[in-house]
Design an enzyme around this catalytic site. Structure first.
Site, PDB file in Angstrom:
ATOM      1  N   GLU A  98      49.480  55.898  33.314  1.00 13.03           N
ATOM      2  CA  GLU A  98      49.408  54.685  33.825  1.00 13.03           C
ATOM      3  C   GLU A  98      49.238  53.624  32.383  1.00 13.03           C
ATOM      4  OE1 GLU A  98      46.087  53.595  36.475  1.00 13.03           O
ATOM      5  OE2 GLU A  98      47.049  51.864  37.170  1.00 13.03           O
ATOM      6  N   LYS A 102      53.113  48.986  41.530  1.00 11.77           N
ATOM      7  CA  LYS A 102      51.715  49.546  42.097  1.00 11.77           C
ATOM      8  C   LYS A 102      51.714  48.638  43.526  1.00 11.77           C
ATOM      9  CE  LYS A 102      47.043  50.843  40.798  1.00 11.77           C
ATOM     10  NZ  LYS A 102      46.141  50.977  39.585  1.00 11.77           N
ATOM     11  N   CYS A 127      48.561  55.351  40.175  1.00 15.87           N
ATOM     12  CA  CYS A 127      47.069  55.740  40.564  1.00 15.87           C
ATOM     13  C   CYS A 127      46.470  55.469  41.868  1.00 15.87           C
ATOM     14  CB  CYS A 127      46.416  55.025  39.335  1.00 15.87           C
ATOM     15  SG  CYS A 127      44.831  55.526  38.894  1.00 15.87           S
TER      16      CYS A 127
HETATM   17  N1  LIG Z   1      43.526  52.641  37.854  1.00 20.00           N
HETATM   18  C1  LIG Z   1      43.369  52.897  39.061  1.00 20.00           C
HETATM   19  O1  LIG Z   1      44.099  52.604  40.130  1.00 20.00           O
HETATM   20  C2  LIG Z   1      42.365  53.743  39.367  1.00 20.00           C
HETATM   21  C3  LIG Z   1      41.940  54.461  40.722  1.00 20.00           C
HETATM   22  C4  LIG Z   1      40.795  54.950  40.964  1.00 20.00           C
HETATM   23  O2  LIG Z   1      39.969  55.138  40.024  1.00 20.00           O
HETATM   24  C5  LIG Z   1      40.250  55.145  42.589  1.00 20.00           C
HETATM   25  O3  LIG Z   1      39.181  55.576  42.377  1.00 20.00           O
HETATM   26  O4  LIG Z   1      41.182  54.937  43.255  1.00 20.00           O
END
Ligand SMILES: NC(=O)CCC(=O)C(=O)O
Length: 287
Positions: A49, A119, A164
């Site tokens: 990411e 996202k 993510c």
């Molecule tokens: N970059 C992200 O989206 C981090 C996501 C994350 O750490 C979470 O706890 O969910």
């Protein structure tokens, strides 16, 4: 119908992210090139990411560029064509109509742009945990959320892409399953607080729920910025077993996705067909 591949070899590139965008892109793509040349049967490479932009809201707009014609996209397209492989280009900050999206781009072996995943679930948490330090972060001030799911096929096997925080939403993974996805890939940047608590369990949960591979490809640890990435890119098979896990530093892993495991899991534990859709349903509201 053409035969489905049993095994697809994948390059997982856990890379550091610096402040010099061109240098970061050149280093990351150079490491992918080396790995692909050493493993000529690899079909797909996956990046982290925000792989060309330090992960922090203050950087997002400054590092953003257009998709699919910006400089990072051109470099990804050229590399895919040179190596004749598919690339899931982690994510980059995409600028479109003055809005910024956290966008994963997908490239085919002729350098063609296959698609993008913006996202869908923007990341925002405010966590305080003894021993783990805690994490306060929000993408909402700078980013706009995407609306669409994104799938593509390699040799008859269907891959789905999230970014993510998207991994926390079981509904999204189930919708991908309903679309026939056999491997979910999440370029990621979990931090040192949530990473050790949740990353593996989230992957195992999504994998077992849906009988599919679940992979995260993360940024390498840089202890200096405010948001310290956990690393530990990981591939979990449909049975919930971890088949590859990186450490915290820069690392390139070669991983065989043996899709016969998907076929076996789905046959032997047929929960998808046992769902009581007469009692409940999940609907994808396609835009
Ligand atoms: N970059 C992200 O989206 C981090 C996501 C994350 O750490 C979470 O706890 O969910």
């Amino acid at each position: 119908m053409s035969r489905k591949a049993n095994v697809i070899k994948v390059i997982i590139a856990q890379m550091p992210v610096g402040h010099n965008k061109e240098a970061t892109v050149a280093h990351t793509l150079g490491e992918v090139r080396k790995a692909a040349k050493a493993n000529p049967t690899a079909k797909l490479a996956i990046l982290p990411e925000s792989f060309n932009c330090p992960y922090g809201p203050e950087h997002f707009r400054k590092y953003s560029e257009s998709v699919p014609n910006g400089p990072t996209c051109k470099a990804l397209s050229n590399l895919a064509k040179e190596l004749k492989i598919y690339i899931i280009g982690g994510s980059i900050m995409e600028l479109d109509d003055n809005k910024v999206y956290n966008t994963s781009t997908i490239w085919g072996p002729s350098g063609e742009f296959i698609g993008r995943h913006r996202k869908i679930h923007l990341f925002a948490v405010d966590i305080r945990k003894e021993n783990l330090g805690g994490c306060t972060f929000s993408e909402f001030t700078e980013l706009t959320a995407g609306k669409d799911i994104t799938t593509f096929e390699i040799e008859g096997r269907k891959f789905g892409v999230g970014v993510c925080h998207d991994i926390r939403f079981d509904e999204l993974a189930k919708i991908y399953r309903m679309e026939g996805t056999e491997a979910m890939i999440y370029p990621a940047a979990f931090c040192v607080c949530q990473g050790p608590m949740h990353l593996k369990m989230l992957q195992q949960a999504r994998a077992i729920d849906n009988g599919m591979f679940v992979g995260t490809v993360c940024c390498a640890r840089d202890p200096t910025p405010e948001y310290v990435a956990w690393g530990h890119s990981m591939i979990v098979d449909p049975w919930g077993q971890t088949i590859a896990e990186a450490g915290e530093k820069e690392e390139v892993m070669m991983v065989d996705f043996d899709f016969t495991k998907v076929d076996e899991f789905r046959k032997q534990i047929p929960i998808f067909n046992q769902r009581r859709t007469d009692l409940y349903s999940l609907v994808y509201k396609k835009n």
